[in-house]
Design a protein around this motif. Structure first.
Motif, PDB file in Angstrom:
ATOM      1  N   VAL A 105     -81.754  75.871  -8.670  1.00  6.91           N
ATOM      2  CA  VAL A 105     -81.256  74.503  -8.520  1.00  6.91           C
ATOM      3  C   VAL A 105     -82.343  73.597  -7.973  1.00  6.91           C
ATOM      4  O   VAL A 105     -82.503  72.454  -8.415  1.00  6.91           O
ATOM      5  N   LEU A 106     -83.114  74.085  -7.014  1.00  6.28           N
ATOM      6  CA  LEU A 106     -84.210  73.280  -6.474  1.00  6.28           C
ATOM      7  C   LEU A 106     -85.242  72.964  -7.557  1.00  6.28           C
ATOM      8  O   LEU A 106     -85.756  71.838  -7.635  1.00  6.28           O
ATOM      9  N   LEU A 107     -85.543  73.959  -8.389  1.00  4.35           N
ATOM     10  CA  LEU A 107     -86.594  73.786  -9.394  1.00  4.35           C
ATOM     11  C   LEU A 107     -86.171  72.865 -10.528  1.00  4.35           C
ATOM     12  O   LEU A 107     -86.916  71.967 -10.931  1.00  4.35           O
ATOM     13  N   ASN A 108     -84.991  73.069 -11.061  1.00  2.00           N
ATOM     14  CA  ASN A 108     -84.579  72.364 -12.286  1.00  2.00           C
ATOM     15  C   ASN A 108     -83.784  71.089 -12.035  1.00  2.00           C
ATOM     16  O   ASN A 108     -83.619  70.291 -12.966  1.00  2.00           O
ATOM     17  N   LEU A 109     -83.306  70.889 -10.820  1.00  2.00           N
ATOM     18  CA  LEU A 109     -82.443  69.737 -10.576  1.00  2.00           C
ATOM     19  C   LEU A 109     -82.985  68.813  -9.487  1.00  2.00           C
ATOM     20  O   LEU A 109     -83.265  67.637  -9.740  1.00  2.00           O
ATOM     21  N   LEU A 110     -83.156  69.315  -8.282  1.00  2.00           N
ATOM     22  CA  LEU A 110     -83.433  68.444  -7.143  1.00  2.00           C
ATOM     23  C   LEU A 110     -84.886  67.980  -7.085  1.00  2.00           C
ATOM     24  O   LEU A 110     -85.154  66.808  -6.811  1.00  2.00           O
ATOM     25  N   THR A 111     -85.823  68.881  -7.343  1.00  2.00           N
ATOM     26  CA  THR A 111     -87.227  68.487  -7.271  1.00  2.00           C
ATOM     27  C   THR A 111     -87.610  67.475  -8.347  1.00  2.00           C
ATOM     28  O   THR A 111     -88.328  66.508  -8.061  1.00  2.00           O
ATOM     29  N   PRO A 112     -87.188  67.626  -9.613  1.00  2.00           N
ATOM     30  CA  PRO A 112     -87.492  66.567 -10.595  1.00  2.00           C
ATOM     31  C   PRO A 112     -86.917  65.206 -10.209  1.00  2.00           C
ATOM     32  O   PRO A 112     -87.551  64.170 -10.433  1.00  2.00           O
ATOM     33  N   LEU A 113     -85.732  65.202  -9.602  1.00  2.72           N
ATOM     34  CA  LEU A 113     -85.124  63.944  -9.188  1.00  2.72           C
ATOM     35  C   LEU A 113     -85.944  63.277  -8.089  1.00  2.72           C
ATOM     36  O   LEU A 113     -86.242  62.071  -8.146  1.00  2.72           O
ATOM     37  N   ALA A 114     -86.324  64.045  -7.067  1.00  2.51           N
ATOM     38  CA  ALA A 114     -87.123  63.487  -5.977  1.00  2.51           C
ATOM     39  C   ALA A 114     -88.506  63.066  -6.456  1.00  2.51           C
ATOM     40  O   ALA A 114     -89.039  62.030  -6.035  1.00  2.51           O
ATOM     41  N   THR A 115     -89.094  63.837  -7.366  1.00  5.28           N
ATOM     42  CA  THR A 115     -90.417  63.494  -7.888  1.00  5.28           C
ATOM     43  C   THR A 115     -90.375  62.193  -8.675  1.00  5.28           C
ATOM     44  O   THR A 115     -91.305  61.376  -8.600  1.00  5.28           O
ATOM     45  N   GLY A 116     -89.317  61.970  -9.447  1.00  2.00           N
ATOM     46  CA  GLY A 116     -89.187  60.724 -10.192  1.00  2.00           C
ATOM     47  C   GLY A 116     -89.161  59.515  -9.274  1.00  2.00           C
ATOM     48  O   GLY A 116     -89.799  58.488  -9.555  1.00  2.00           O
ATOM     49  N   LEU A 117     -88.437  59.619  -8.155  1.00  2.00           N
ATOM     50  CA  LEU A 117     -88.408  58.513  -7.198  1.00  2.00           C
ATOM     51  C   LEU A 117     -89.787  58.260  -6.597  1.00  2.00           C
ATOM     52  O   LEU A 117     -90.233  57.110  -6.478  1.00  2.00           O
ATOM     53  N   ALA A 118     -90.467  59.344  -6.203  1.00  2.00           N
ATOM     54  CA  ALA A 118     -91.787  59.196  -5.597  1.00  2.00           C
ATOM     55  C   ALA A 118     -92.796  58.638  -6.597  1.00  2.00           C
ATOM     56  O   ALA A 118     -93.639  57.798  -6.243  1.00  2.00           O
TER      57      ALA A 118
END
Length: 757
Positions: free
Chosen positions: A182-195
């Motif tokens: 979940v961290l790899l495929n969902l949460l990290t891409p979302l946070a990276t997009g914001l950054a």
């Protein structure tokens, strides 16, 4: 894994809440994306440092993690109360069109990235197997992750990701492998997009170009974006999210000391996230600093020279703060840097087929190159291209200079891959590469997306402003159709990338019967059992069985030349003896074999084995079979009567390769070699018409002599046969091997013969 997404997401939000609360209320930035992304990064950093304190004290448990997070929320609330809040809801809704577009792009990119969670039961790739294994040691012991009891080696890999997975698992009860997915495929891409959105706005000073950068990264990127899920590169992805958050702080305006403090904390967290991102960050900041020095010297009387000097001072202060925050981890790690030869960092064979452009994505490269050209045109011919300049507002910003300096990553790949490989072929006769050079291309994707943002913004602007003078009624339809076609092309590209990399047969799940076999081994074998797994997915055996295996998934950063390498060599030898081979001679200067000989061995295989082994079959589920082999390693301890080791403190005589004198030669090897830091062994074997296979291995290889004659290119662990051993009579095999740097130096020799006719 999709069923675990709500629980993991909620726990991750709670754990990072202290940083998010402070950043949203107090961080001096007008961009809501920057506030949230910097807050998430601060929340991660807070948890990593807190876990180090908890590990040294009460331990990392559900109660201690909850209490520490509550204390962090209290501290963040007090800081926000004592400081004037800078958060205003109107800033979020001031540009609703940009907000909605950003949310739509993030939703599309994240949904496509998270699609494999709907069908995969375990993370895909090789890396997740050791990441969740390390996280499980934190859950089991309450301390920072370690390789014990799976490997008798120190941990070099950063602990940040592993303790964060352990925290989420402790709070929710969700297994670490599910948390990882979940961290790899969902949460990290979302946070990276914001950054990435926040950083791209600092580069181009244009929300349209920043939106284009997020779309290019999330929908067109391969390596460094959508491809992460194919091999499990969560530490790299998480580390680069931290780097993007740090860059937003570095290039923000005003509030100097706040930027220095927050930037130092985030920069200091990079070594806790990923070593290669730390290396990339150091390379980028060094290159950027060199550019600033040049500007400060060449333009010292101009405003740009003053800005460069001020930025250099800021970088120095931030680096000092970062070092102070992470010194407890960085200093001991730096002291081990001299042992780098015991790892595979400079001995890793990596193959990057084809052209490198398709690795990041062809469309991404094309758009990035177009963005560079447009930037040059708009920067140097601004008066002639006013319309172009208004579209994405090119300015000579510090962030733009940094983004231009990231081209050094392409040079790092070329040197680490082609340059070092040519060097190692000449020196070591092996195609080694340095520092996993493909990661430099992976890291380059983020900045290619930044350059690709303006061309995408221009295409979107053009599609919305096209005029059909002869058919005014069709203008609206044309605009929507063109923009919909552009969006559809981006989505199709992303879906195709995901489909070809992550929707692969026999990936993302255990094989039939494998889970039951792992469970049986965990529940019905002693805790000290050694597991030999012959399945294609053997990397998951230590995690699911909680037993030591003969081939633990160990990354290139670890010290594998000692215990790890010998265990794998002994296991391969044992498998040969369990087949149709007979042990003719064996000798070992081994610190681990005596302990192995007293431990039970379980063998797991998904294919039929010789019927003679059926007596050892203990469990079967589908094609999976578990065989209990007793203390199979014990047969290697049977001494070979002719084996003699040199034990004197001085070098052996010149004719030591032949029988000669028996003085100073013993049946057992010394615990540590004393004669010039080398092992010397000789033994006799009888020549036979059927081939004798010889194998030897050690930390630094070695040489073989047959009847006093040297044989080149030997002692690499492979099996070799020699025509000299087919003649009748006694033959003297002599071996010389330099001792390694490990505390338990080893050198093993085996001679086998086939039992078949």
């Amino acid at each position: 894994m999709l069923l675990s997404a709500p629980g993991v997401s909620l726990a991750a939000l709670v754990l990072t809440a202290p940083g998010i609360l402070w950043a949203v209320l107090c961080y001096p930035s007008g961009s809501y994306a920057s506030r949230i992304s910097v807050g998430v990064a601060l929340g991660l950093t807070f948890q990593w440092h807190v876990c180090a304190l908890l590990a040294a004290g009460p331990g990392i448990t559900r109660l201690s993690v909850a209490a520490a997070t509550g204390a962090g929320l209290l501290i963040a609330s007090l800081l926000a109360w004592r400081r004037r809040w800078t958060f205003r809801l109107t800033r979020i809704v001031r540009h609703p069109r940009h907000t909605y577009l950003l949310l739509l792009i993030l939703a599309l990119a994240t949904a496509i990235s998270a699609a494999p969670l709907a069908i995969h039961s375990i993370p895909q790739g090789w890396d997740p197997s050791f990441h969740v294994l390390l996280a499980s040691t934190t859950i089991a012991t309450g301390h920072l992750p370690t390789w014990m009891p799976y490997e008798q080696i120190p941990l070099n890999y950063p602990y940040g990701l592993h303790v964060f997975i352990a925290e989420i698992s402790l709070l929710t009860g969700i297994a670490p492998d599910q948390v990882f997915g979940v961290l790899l495929n969902l949460l990290t891409p979302l946070a990276t997009g914001l950054a990435l959105y926040g950083f791209a706005r600092q580069v181009w000073r244009s929300p349209e170009a920043a939106l284009g950068a997020v779309a290019a990264y999330g929908l067109l990127g391969n390596w460094g974006s959508l491809d992460y899920g194919a091999w499990g590169g969560l530490p790299n992805a998480l580390g680069f999210f931290l780097l993007l958050a740090f860059l937003q702080v570095l290039f923000a305006r005003g509030h100097e000391w706040t930027r220095v403090a927050v930037g130092g904390v985030l920069l200091g967290a990079l070594p806790l996230a990923h070593h290669h991102v730390m290396l990339t960050g150091a390379l980028l900041l060094t290159t950027y600093s060199a550019c600033l020095v040049v500007l400060a010297l060449l333009r010292r009387r101009q405003p740009i020279g003053h800005i460069a000097r001020r930025q250099l001072v800021r970088l120095v202060l931030i680096a000092m703060v970062g070092f102070v925050t992470v010194a407890y981890y960085a200093v001991p790690y730096a002291l081990r840097a001299r042992e780098i030869q015991n790892s595979d960092v400079l001995r890793y064979i990596e193959y990057v087929p084809g052209l490198i452009f398709d690795k990041n994505g062809w469309l991404l490269w094309i758009l990035a190159l177009a963005g560079i050209v447009l930037g040059v045109l708009a920067g140097f011919q601004r008066k002639r291209l006013k319309r172009l300049d208004q579209a994405f507002r090119v300015r000579q910003t510090e962030a733009l200079l940094f983004t231009a300096a990231t081209s050094v990553l392409l040079l790092a790949f070329l040197l680490g891959y082609y340059g070092y490989r040519a060097y190692s072929l000449h020196v070591y006769h092996q195609p080694y590469t340095a520092f996993t050079p493909s990661r430099f291309l992976t890291d380059l994707t983020y900045f290619l997306a930044v350059f690709a943002g303006p061309p995408l913004a221009l295409l979107w602007h053009w599609a919305g402003s096209i005029l059909w003078r002869q058919h005014p009624a069709g203008q609206v339809i044309a605009r929507y159709a063109l923009r919909a076609g552009l969006a559809l092309a981006l989505v199709i590209t992303a879906v195709n990338t995901i489909a070809t990399t992550q929707f692969v047969p026999h990936q993302g799940h255990l094989e039939l019967g494998e889970a039951a076999a792992f469970t049986w081994i965990k529940q019905h074998t002693p805790a000290n059992t050694i597991v030999i797994n012959l399945d294609p997915t053997n990397r998951w055996a230590p995690y699911f069985t909680q037993r030591e295996v003969t081939k633990t998934p160990v990354p290139v950063s670890e010290f594998t030349t000692g215990y790890v390498a010998e265990k794998r060599y002994l296991a391969s030898l044992l498998l040969s003896l369990l087949g149709h081979e007979r042990l003719v001679a064996f000798a070992a200067a081994s610190p681990v074999l005596p302990a192995f000989a007293r431990r039970p061995v379980a063998l797991l295989s998904d294919s039929g084995l010789p019927s003679v082994w059926n007596r050892d079959l203990r469990f079967q589920s589908g094609p999976e079979r578990v065989y209990m082999m007793g203390n199979a390693f014990g047969q290697l301890l049977q001494p070979t009567s002719s084996a003699r080791w040199w034990t004197s403190g001085s070098a052996p005589p010149a004719n030591w390769q032949t029988l000669g004198s028996v003085a100073d030669w013993a049946a057992q090897a010394s615990p540590r070699p004393v004669a010039g830091s080398a092992h010397y062994l000789r033994l006799t074997v009888a020549g036979a018409s059927s081939p004798l296979w010889v194998s030897c291995a050690g930390e630094n290889g070695g040489r073989v002599f047959i009847d006093g004659k040297a044989v080149p290119d030997t002692c690499s662990g492979s099996w070799q046969t020699f025509p000299e051993l087919t003649t009748p009579g006694k033959h003297v095999l002599a071996f010389e091997a330099a001792a390694g740097q490990e505390s338990g130096s080893w050198f093993d020799v085996a001679v086998i013969a086939s039992t078949e006719a």
